[in-house]
Write an enzyme that holds these catalytic residues in place. Structure first.
Site, PDB file in Angstrom:
ATOM      1  N   CYS A  45       4.261  20.684  10.312  1.00 44.39           N
ATOM      2  CA  CYS A  45       3.835  20.723   8.911  1.00 44.39           C
ATOM      3  C   CYS A  45       2.349  21.090   8.799  1.00 44.39           C
ATOM      4  O   CYS A  45       1.515  20.546   9.519  1.00 44.39           O
ATOM      5  CB  CYS A  45       4.095  19.366   8.259  1.00 44.39           C
ATOM      6  SG  CYS A  45       3.690  19.342   6.509  1.00 44.39           S
ATOM      7  N   CYS A  49      -1.722  14.860   6.581  1.00 44.36           N
ATOM      8  CA  CYS A  49      -1.576  13.443   6.226  1.00 44.36           C
ATOM      9  C   CYS A  49      -1.832  12.570   7.467  1.00 44.36           C
ATOM     10  O   CYS A  49      -1.136  12.723   8.487  1.00 44.36           O
ATOM     11  CB  CYS A  49      -0.184  13.185   5.671  1.00 44.36           C
ATOM     12  SG  CYS A  49       0.293  14.389   4.412  1.00 44.36           S
ATOM     13  N   CYS A  52       0.997  10.782   9.580  1.00 45.23           N
ATOM     14  CA  CYS A  52       2.278  11.446   9.837  1.00 45.23           C
ATOM     15  C   CYS A  52       2.394  12.085  11.221  1.00 45.23           C
ATOM     16  O   CYS A  52       1.515  12.823  11.665  1.00 45.23           O
ATOM     17  CB  CYS A  52       2.532  12.506   8.764  1.00 45.23           C
ATOM     18  SG  CYS A  52       4.193  13.198   8.869  1.00 45.23           S
ATOM     19  N   CYS A  90      19.238  10.821   1.594  1.00 45.52           N
ATOM     20  CA  CYS A  90      17.926  11.437   1.354  1.00 45.52           C
ATOM     21  C   CYS A  90      17.635  12.458   2.446  1.00 45.52           C
ATOM     22  O   CYS A  90      17.753  12.150   3.630  1.00 45.52           O
ATOM     23  CB  CYS A  90      16.831  10.379   1.382  1.00 45.52           C
ATOM     24  SG  CYS A  90      17.167   8.992   0.314  1.00 45.52           S
ATOM     25  N   CYS A 121      19.010  12.741  -2.748  1.00 44.41           N
ATOM     26  CA  CYS A 121      17.556  12.776  -2.919  1.00 44.41           C
ATOM     27  C   CYS A 121      16.994  13.772  -1.913  1.00 44.41           C
ATOM     28  O   CYS A 121      17.499  13.867  -0.789  1.00 44.41           O
ATOM     29  CB  CYS A 121      16.966  11.389  -2.682  1.00 44.41           C
ATOM     30  SG  CYS A 121      15.171  11.324  -2.966  1.00 44.41           S
ATOM     31  N   CYS A 181      11.471   9.758  -7.507  1.00 44.37           N
ATOM     32  CA  CYS A 181      11.290   8.712  -6.508  1.00 44.37           C
ATOM     33  C   CYS A 181       9.851   8.864  -6.026  1.00 44.37           C
ATOM     34  O   CYS A 181       9.505   9.877  -5.426  1.00 44.37           O
ATOM     35  CB  CYS A 181      12.274   8.920  -5.356  1.00 44.37           C
ATOM     36  SG  CYS A 181      12.019   7.786  -3.976  1.00 44.37           S
ATOM     37  N   ARG A 253      12.364   0.418  -3.035  1.00 36.20           N
ATOM     38  CA  ARG A 253      12.945   0.661  -1.708  1.00 36.20           C
ATOM     39  C   ARG A 253      12.023   0.144  -0.605  1.00 36.20           C
ATOM     40  O   ARG A 253      10.883   0.597  -0.487  1.00 36.20           O
ATOM     41  CB  ARG A 253      13.212   2.153  -1.517  1.00 36.20           C
ATOM     42  CG  ARG A 253      14.130   2.689  -2.600  1.00 36.20           C
ATOM     43  CD  ARG A 253      14.544   4.137  -2.417  1.00 36.20           C
ATOM     44  NE  ARG A 253      15.143   4.606  -3.654  1.00 36.20           N
ATOM     45  CZ  ARG A 253      16.409   4.397  -4.024  1.00 36.20           C
ATOM     46  NH1 ARG A 253      17.238   3.779  -3.220  1.00 36.20           N
ATOM     47  NH2 ARG A 253      16.854   4.831  -5.189  1.00 36.20           N
TER      48      ARG A 253
HETATM   49  N1  SAM Z   1       6.587  16.499   3.476  1.00 38.23           N
HETATM   50  C1  SAM Z   1       6.978  15.856   2.292  1.00 38.23           C
HETATM   51  C2  SAM Z   1       5.862  15.108   1.592  1.00 38.23           C
HETATM   52  O1  SAM Z   1       4.951  14.635   2.243  1.00 38.23           O
HETATM   53  O2  SAM Z   1       5.958  14.955   0.381  1.00 38.23           O
HETATM   54  C3  SAM Z   1       8.147  14.916   2.491  1.00 38.23           C
HETATM   55  C4  SAM Z   1       8.301  14.074   3.744  1.00 38.23           C
HETATM   56  S1  SAM Z   1       7.062  12.831   4.017  1.00 38.23           S
HETATM   57  C5  SAM Z   1       7.375  12.398   5.702  1.00 38.23           C
HETATM   58  C6  SAM Z   1       7.640  11.465   3.033  1.00 38.23           C
HETATM   59  C7  SAM Z   1       6.857  10.175   3.049  1.00 38.23           C
HETATM   60  O3  SAM Z   1       7.061   9.469   4.266  1.00 38.23           O
HETATM   61  C8  SAM Z   1       5.358  10.247   2.936  1.00 38.23           C
HETATM   62  O4  SAM Z   1       4.935  10.467   1.627  1.00 38.23           O
HETATM   63  C9  SAM Z   1       4.948   8.867   3.415  1.00 38.23           C
HETATM   64  O5  SAM Z   1       4.915   7.945   2.338  1.00 38.23           O
HETATM   65  C10 SAM Z   1       6.075   8.479   4.376  1.00 38.23           C
HETATM   66  N2  SAM Z   1       5.592   8.381   5.763  1.00 38.23           N
HETATM   67  C11 SAM Z   1       5.353   9.416   6.593  1.00 38.23           C
HETATM   68  N3  SAM Z   1       4.894   8.970   7.786  1.00 38.23           N
HETATM   69  C12 SAM Z   1       4.846   7.615   7.708  1.00 38.23           C
HETATM   70  C13 SAM Z   1       4.451   6.590   8.615  1.00 38.23           C
HETATM   71  N4  SAM Z   1       3.991   6.850   9.820  1.00 38.23           N
HETATM   72  N5  SAM Z   1       4.530   5.301   8.199  1.00 38.23           N
HETATM   73  C14 SAM Z   1       4.994   5.027   6.955  1.00 38.23           C
HETATM   74  N6  SAM Z   1       5.377   5.951   6.063  1.00 38.23           N
HETATM   75  C15 SAM Z   1       5.306   7.241   6.423  1.00 38.23           C
HETATM   76 FE1  SF4 Z   2       3.773  17.094   6.124  1.00 37.22          FE
HETATM   77 FE2  SF4 Z   2       4.028  14.616   7.045  1.00 37.22          FE
HETATM   78 FE3  SF4 Z   2       2.300  15.115   5.106  1.00 37.22          FE
HETATM   79 FE4  SF4 Z   2       4.934  15.249   4.580  1.00 37.22          FE
HETATM   80  S1  SF4 Z   2       3.797  13.428   5.161  1.00 37.22           S
HETATM   81  S2  SF4 Z   2       3.351  16.713   3.961  1.00 37.22           S
HETATM   82  S3  SF4 Z   2       5.683  16.013   6.560  1.00 37.22           S
HETATM   83  S4  SF4 Z   2       2.190  15.929   7.204  1.00 37.22           S
END
Ligand code: SAM
Ligand code: SF4
Ligand code: DTB
Length: 310
Positions: A45, A49, A52, A90, A121, A181, A253
């Site tokens: 990606c 973030c 992530c 989802c 979702c 959501c 959730r």
């Molecule tokens: N890429 C898209 C986005 O960010 O909108 C969708 C997938 S993203 C993985 C969805 C959510 O997963 C993030 O907004 C975050 O809240 C959660 N998430 C991701 N990594 C995480 C982690 N290590 N611990 C807890 N929540 C996590």
């Molecule tokens: Fe990409 Fe992870 Fe951020 Fe979603 S949470 S936008 S998968 S880096």
């Protein structure tokens, strides 16, 4: 914002009592909805973030980039999830935004999963209006797009997009007639005021989100947040309770981070108004409790899985 902050300051038992009261006024008591999560496109990606595993900025996290799954494989996973007792499916993609050339594949997935009688979702990153409308037309029930944290902490966690970008996509999703959501992550080193800031933002959306995932950070080696300071577990429960009171109509959730929570803490989250969990041994890239352990926990608590809404 002041009222949300004041909720956090209540004695723990007063807060739980209020949250359970609000819960029972808006939702059936002793009922938890079971969802299943599938990563339909993993890793690589472009966003950064800090929590992530799937960001291409965090190569040490070791998640390989994959391609978008074929609809047939997604359908198979949804069938398996339904057989395990999930009523909602989802689908998550590690994208900044979907490409128009992917839309036919995505809408095929939605149609197939919806035809199984599962609530659907998707979470695909930022959307254009037309993309949101296509997903709605295909039968998508909810779009997940988290605000994740308070506006004044966002920049510490993510630099490749802004809070306003998130709000803009949520608005497009609402305008397309999709249920929203939207929730966040706690335990990233934010202050209580910032946890309150997140909930206040979610509560101020009009209409309020129909679904609010509360994630506990799963610290991932190789990401900037791998060493985030541990959060007091009662503070996590408080966050769930405050979300329940501030967004009374939403399904709250209990999302990422359950694997490292005791049964007792999870039970407190249900008492605080959480009424959905992810079922299945994997979330997107991190482990989740085994299905049998989750079903046993619900049975021990006299909580019944919510029936599906075909
Ligand atoms: N890429 C898209 C986005 O960010 O909108 C969708 C997938 S993203 C993985 C969805 C959510 O997963 C993030 O907004 C975050 O809240 C959660 N998430 C991701 N990594 C995480 C982690 N290590 N611990 C807890 N929540 C996590
Ligand atoms: Fe990409 Fe992870 Fe951020 Fe979603 S949470 S936008 S998968 S880096
Ligand atoms: C959400 O708020 N939590 C889910 C779902 N929406 C997509 C994702 C949790 C991901 C946890 C980290 C992982 O497994 O990679």
């Amino acid at each position: 914002m002041a009222t949300v902050e004041a909720l956090f300051e209540l004695p723990f038992l007063d807060l739980l009592y209020r949250a359970q009261g609000v819960h029972r006024a808006h939702h059936p008591a002793n009922e938890v909805q079971l969802s299943s999560l599938l990563s339909i496109k993993t890793g690589g990606c472009p966003e950064d973030c800090g929590y992530c595993s799937q960001s291409s900025h965090h190569k040490e996290a070791g998640v390989a980039a994959g391609k978008l799954m074929a609809p047939a494989a997604v359908l198979e996973a949804a069938q398996a999830a339904r057989a395990q007792g999930a009523t909602r499916f989802c689908m998550g993609a590690a994208w900044r935004n979907p490409k128009d050339r992917d839309m036919d594949t995505l809408t095929a997935m939605v149609r197939d999963v919806r035809a199984l009688g599962l609530e659907t979702c998707m979470t695909l990153g930022m959307l254009e209006e037309q993309q949101a409308r296509s997903l709605k037309q295909a039968g998508l029930d909810f779009y997940n797009h988290n605000l994740d944290t308070a506006p004044d902490f966002y920049g510490h966690v993510i630099s490749t997009r802004s809070y306003q970008d998130r709000l803009d996509t949520i608005r497009k999703v609402q305008q397309a007639g999709l249920n929203v959501c939207s929730g966040g992550i706690v335990g990233m080193g934010e202050t209580r005021r910032q946890r309150a800031g997140l909930i206040a933002q979610l509560a101020a959306l009009t209409p309020q989100p129909e679904s609010v995932p509360i994630n506990h950070l799963v610290p991932i080696k190789g990401t900037p947040l791998e060493d985030a300071p541990a959060l007091d577990e009662f503070e996590f429960v408080r966050t769930v309770a405050v979300a329940r009171i501030a967004v009374p109509g939403a399904v709250i959730r209990l999302s990422a981070g359950r694997e490292s929570m005791s049964d007792a803490t999870q039970a407190l989250c249900f008492a605080a108004g959480a009424n959905s969990i992810f079922l299945g041994s994997k979330l997107l890239t991190t482990p989740n409790a085994p299905v049998s352990a989750d079903l046993e926990l619900l049975a021990r608590l006299g909580i019944r899985p919510a029936a599906g809404k075909p």
